[in-house]
Design a protein around this motif. Structure first.
Motif, mmCIF file in Angstrom:
data_model
loop_
_atom_site.group_PDB
_atom_site.id
_atom_site.type_symbol
_atom_site.label_atom_id
_atom_site.label_comp_id
_atom_site.label_asym_id
_atom_site.label_seq_id
_atom_site.Cartn_x
_atom_site.Cartn_y
_atom_site.Cartn_z
ATOM 1 N N GLU A 292 -5.765 7.168 7.718
ATOM 2 C CA GLU A 292 -6.935 7.920 7.270
ATOM 3 C C GLU A 292 -8.198 7.062 7.238
ATOM 4 O OE1 GLU A 292 -6.252 9.810 3.569
ATOM 5 O OE2 GLU A 292 -4.535 10.979 4.268
ATOM 6 N N TYR B 217 1.980 7.406 7.032
ATOM 7 C CA TYR B 217 0.823 7.215 7.907
ATOM 8 C C TYR B 217 -0.498 7.289 7.132
ATOM 9 C CZ TYR B 217 4.537 8.228 11.197
ATOM 10 O OH TYR B 217 5.723 8.207 11.883
ATOM 11 N N LYS B 218 -0.416 7.079 5.832
ATOM 12 C CA LYS B 218 -1.599 7.209 4.979
ATOM 13 C C LYS B 218 -2.726 6.261 5.387
ATOM 14 C CE LYS B 218 -3.514 9.051 1.261
ATOM 15 N NZ LYS B 218 -3.850 10.490 1.213
ATOM 16 N N TYR C 130 0.818 -1.207 0.000
ATOM 17 C CA TYR C 130 0.000 0.000 0.000
ATOM 18 C C TYR C 130 0.856 1.263 0.000
ATOM 19 C CZ TYR C 130 -3.294 3.607 1.113
ATOM 20 O OH TYR C 130 -4.019 4.771 1.055
ATOM 21 N N LEU C 131 1.946 1.243 0.768
ATOM 22 C CA LEU C 131 2.761 2.443 0.938
ATOM 23 C C LEU C 131 3.869 2.582 -0.117
ATOM 24 C CD1 LEU C 131 3.149 2.326 4.821
ATOM 25 C CD2 LEU C 131 1.672 3.866 3.502
ATOM 26 N N ASP D 255 3.502 9.668 2.319
ATOM 27 C CA ASP D 255 3.077 9.761 3.712
ATOM 28 C C ASP D 255 3.052 8.362 4.324
ATOM 29 O OD1 ASP D 255 1.925 10.161 6.167
ATOM 30 O OD2 ASP D 255 0.054 11.021 5.409
ATOM 31 N N LYS E 175 3.546 5.872 -1.808
ATOM 32 C CA LYS E 175 3.004 6.946 -0.978
ATOM 33 C C LYS E 175 4.152 7.684 -0.279
ATOM 34 C CE LYS E 175 -1.500 5.895 -1.319
ATOM 35 N NZ LYS E 175 -1.431 4.883 -2.374
ATOM 36 N N ASP F 139 -6.680 1.856 -3.936
ATOM 37 C CA ASP F 139 -6.958 3.212 -3.457
ATOM 38 C C ASP F 139 -8.440 3.554 -3.643
ATOM 39 O OD1 ASP F 139 -4.690 4.371 -2.297
ATOM 40 O OD2 ASP F 139 -3.800 4.786 -4.244
#
Length: 298
Positions: free
Chosen positions: A116, A112-113, A104-105, A110, A108, A168
């Motif tokens: 959310e 810490y996405k 997932y990251l 961030d 990204k 996403d």
């Protein structure tokens, strides 16, 4: 009566994949009664997440001692470490998407996405499913999963990137529909609390205090305490105790460990203090809690 095990199995994402690639970071497939990976229930997942979209069938999904009904057009969410057990009817059908935080990251900026999404990191220790009500919502999610299945089952160019984009969209679609009593504005303090909660998940069994958590988060203990109090009305110790109580309940419910063995596993100095600690939080001793579970199952 539910059968207990000597320990609760922990499975990696590659347990649930038929792929032969070197590193399994995600897996998407049809979920039905023929999906069988020979795993024991109840169990935990290590560092990966699950989205289960049930389109047909019924049953129950027990997540961290909370039993939820399975019915058509329900979306379940699992975070790493949650103990779960599922029972379903012969006509069960739907989709399941497993993905690691690394997947997932991967694109990204961030780190810490994932915070959310309230169904993965709520401020309470529960994450009820999403029961879809409207045909347009159901069709949109079904369409996203169908497209994802096509991507993972073809060798099309940039298939991994397309799968990432579809994940996403699935997460955003579910976030928009998921109840958010705290509002949609994610403030800086709120993120700190969610990071704190994730750290509790990782370090719960170490049985450490507020200062150690604050040090790991690179803030002062006072700042952590003030922030948690401002946003939740509770103290960091309350959250630590809640999570420890949940872990103790998991082990009392699902394993054959003695009270002394559980105390040792969770780094308590002795069984006497452990029992007093649990009773102070829950109102019953560990032995009384286990007896109540046994009598309920009978």
């Amino acid at each position: 009566m539910k059968q207990k095990t000597q320990h609760i199995p922990v499975y990696s994402i590659d347990t649930f994949s038929k792929k032969t690639n070197d590193e399994t970071l995600y897996n998407v497939e049809i979920f039905n009664k023929d999906r069988d990976f020979k795993v024991a229930y109840p169990h935990r997942h290590d560092d990966f997440y699950e989205i289960l979209f049930v389109t047909h069938g019924t049953g129950t999904y027990t997540i961290d001692l909370q039993e939820y009904k399975i019915k058509p057009n329900t979306v379940f969410f699992l975070s790493p470490g949650q103990i779960h057990e599922i029972k379903f009817s012969e006509d069960i059908n739907g989709y399941i998407f497993l993905f690691s935080s690394a997947f997932y990251l991967s694109n990204k900026s961030d780190p810490y996405k994932l915070f959310e999404f309230p169904f993965f990191y709520s401020l309470k220790y529960d994450n009820p499913p999403l029961y879809l009500q409207h045909a347009a919502e159901i069709e949109e999610l079904d369409s996203l999963f169908r497209k994802t299945l096509i991507e993972v089952n073809t060798n099309a160019i940039d298939s991994k990137e397309a799968t990432h984009a579809l994940l996403d969209l699935i997460l955003i679609h579910c976030k928009r529909l998921y109840p958010q009593p705290e509002g949609t504005q994610l403030k800086k303090g709120h993120i700190l609390i969610k990071r704190f909660k994730q750290l509790i998940e990782e370090k719960c069994t170490e049985n450490i205090g507020v200062k150690e958590y604050a040090d790991a988060l690179q803030v002062t203990a006072n700042h952590l305490s003030e922030t948690v109090k401002e946003f939740t009305g509770r103290t960091p110790t309350d959250f630590i105790n809640d999570r420890m109580a949940l872990e103790i309940k998991r082990l009392l419910t699902h394993t054959e460990y003695t009270v002394q063995e559980i105390a040792f596993q969770l780094n308590f100095a002795d069984q006497s203090y452990f029992s007093k600690y649990f009773k102070k939080i829950t109102g019953v001793s560990p032995s009384e809690y286990r007896r109540a579970i046994i009598n309920y199952e009978l």
